[in-house]
Design a protein around this motif. Structure first.
Motif, short mmCIF file in Angstrom:
data_model
loop_
_atom_site.label_atom_id
_atom_site.label_comp_id
_atom_site.label_asym_id
_atom_site.label_seq_id
_atom_site.Cartn_x
_atom_site.Cartn_y
_atom_site.Cartn_z
N UNK A 65 -10.31 5.26 2.06
CA UNK A 65 -10.30 5.20 3.52
C UNK A 65 -9.39 4.08 4.01
N UNK A 66 -9.46 2.91 3.35
CA UNK A 66 -8.60 1.79 3.74
C UNK A 66 -7.13 2.12 3.51
N UNK A 67 -6.84 2.82 2.42
CA UNK A 67 -5.47 3.23 2.14
C UNK A 67 -4.97 4.18 3.23
N UNK A 68 -5.78 5.16 3.57
CA UNK A 68 -5.40 6.15 4.59
C UNK A 68 -5.14 5.49 5.93
N UNK A 117 3.23 5.96 -2.80
CA UNK A 117 4.44 6.71 -3.15
C UNK A 117 4.63 6.79 -4.65
N UNK A 118 4.29 5.73 -5.37
CA UNK A 118 4.44 5.73 -6.83
C UNK A 118 3.44 6.65 -7.52
N UNK A 163 0.84 -1.20 0.00
CA UNK A 163 0.00 0.00 0.00
C UNK A 163 0.87 1.25 0.00
N UNK A 164 1.87 1.28 0.86
CA UNK A 164 2.75 2.45 0.94
C UNK A 164 3.47 2.69 -0.38
N UNK A 199 -3.93 5.15 -5.79
CA UNK A 199 -3.44 3.92 -5.16
C UNK A 199 -4.60 3.00 -4.84
N UNK A 200 -5.69 3.57 -4.35
CA UNK A 200 -6.86 2.76 -4.03
C UNK A 200 -7.42 2.10 -5.28
#
Length: 313
Positions: free
Chosen positions: A37-40, A20-21, A15-16, A28-29
């Motif tokens: 929300x899950x990513x955050x 970043x990419x 996820x990180x 990203x999500x």
């Protein structure tokens, strides 16, 4: 405290790295099939476990902190090693499948590659191909692109490049234009003609025209009343009688054979840039990238030598 022992699994690293990419929680999500929300929450837990701030957030962009940049490089190495290990185990028996993202220049893509990609999908039915036609420069390290067809020298030391061919550029004009304005006999004569230049949007400059005579290469900056950042559009303008263009053989080929344009200054033609397909080193073992590279090479081998000037691989 060990990072691996403090984190539940490698999903937090994935996820990180994806955030970043993409520099975006939303993108990203989308790439990972999760909610923003899950990513955050995943990033917040990771930062809490590590005791450092990895990202700074603005209204439009996510940036890495100094610690985040260092951690990103290490995480990417870990994930790359895992991917390489999996690929090494399955490389000999893997069936190309999944989504393959390919970016290429507009003119070369439309004239040479795209017409052949339907055959590629028939050969590998478990692959889904996303093709981006654009003349922008892609950073494979940070973008979700598997391979790029690049025209010109390879300056990024992080990528693996496979040479496909060299292009040949020449000057062309319509018979009607030449009948009205005469045929230039040397590059200096272009000063008295209507030249249609390739516009470089980022700088506002015009692409230099390259010539060669008696083993000596030289350039000339030209521009006129009409300058466009698309070679196919420049060719269409030349066919309409607007002026002289310099484009590659694969762009001019059909119009030249049909008599809509004529090549001029033939004794000044210079070898053009290389065309390569590039990808990141970790993609070397991926079945979908391996078959793509082999297929692209086969396409070039079948092209009319008058449209592309072949080079040794």
């Amino acid at each position: 405290m060990s990072t691996l022992s403090s984190m539940r699994n490698l999903n937090a690293l994935l996820v990180f790295v994806k955030v970043a990419e993409t520099r975006s929680f939303t993108l990203a999500a989308q790439r990972l099939g999760l909610t923003s929300s899950a990513i955050s929450k995943s990033i917040a837990r990771l930062e809490q476990e590590l005791g450092v701030k990895l990202l700074t957030r603005s209204t439009r962009l996510v940036n890495l902190t100094g610690e985040g940049a260092s951690f990103f490089e290490r995480c990417r190495q870990i994930l790359t090693e895992i991917e390489d290990a999996e690929s090494a185990v399955t490389a000999t028996t893997a069936t190309p499948k999944g989504r393959l993202r390919l970016q290429m220049p507009v003119g070369f893509g439309r004239r040479v590659i795209v017409p052949k990609m339907w055959e590629f999908t028939q050969r590998y039915p478990e692959l889904s191909i996303d093709i981006e036609l654009s003349d922008r420069q892609v950073d494979l390290t940070y973008e979700a692109v598997d391979a790029v067809i690049q025209i010109g020298p390879i300056t990024d030391e992080r990528v693996v490049a496979h040479r496909l061919c060299n292009l040949s550029f020449a000057a062309y004009a319509s018979p009607e234009y030449l009948a009205r304005h005469g045929t230039p006999l040397s590059p200096d004569d272009l000063d008295h003609h209507h030249c249609l230049a390739y516009l470089l949007p980022m700088s506002g400059d015009h692409r230099e025209w390259r010539f060669s005579k008696n083993g000596q290469d030289f350039t000339k900056v030209v521009s006129g009343a009409l300058n466009i950042n698309n070679a196919e559009s420049l060719l269409e303008a030349a066919i309409a009688g607007a002026g002289i263009v310099m484009v590659s053989d694969f762009i001019a080929g059909n119009a030249l054979r049909s008599g809509k344009i004529q090549r001029i200054l033939s004794e000044y033609v210079v070898a053009g840039p290389e065309v390569s397909v590039v990808h990141l080193p970790r993609s070397t073992l991926a079945a979908k990238v391996r078959v793509l590279v082999d297929y692209l090479k086969s396409i070039i081998e079948d092209i009319d030598p008058q449209a592309l000037s072949k080079t040794e691989h």
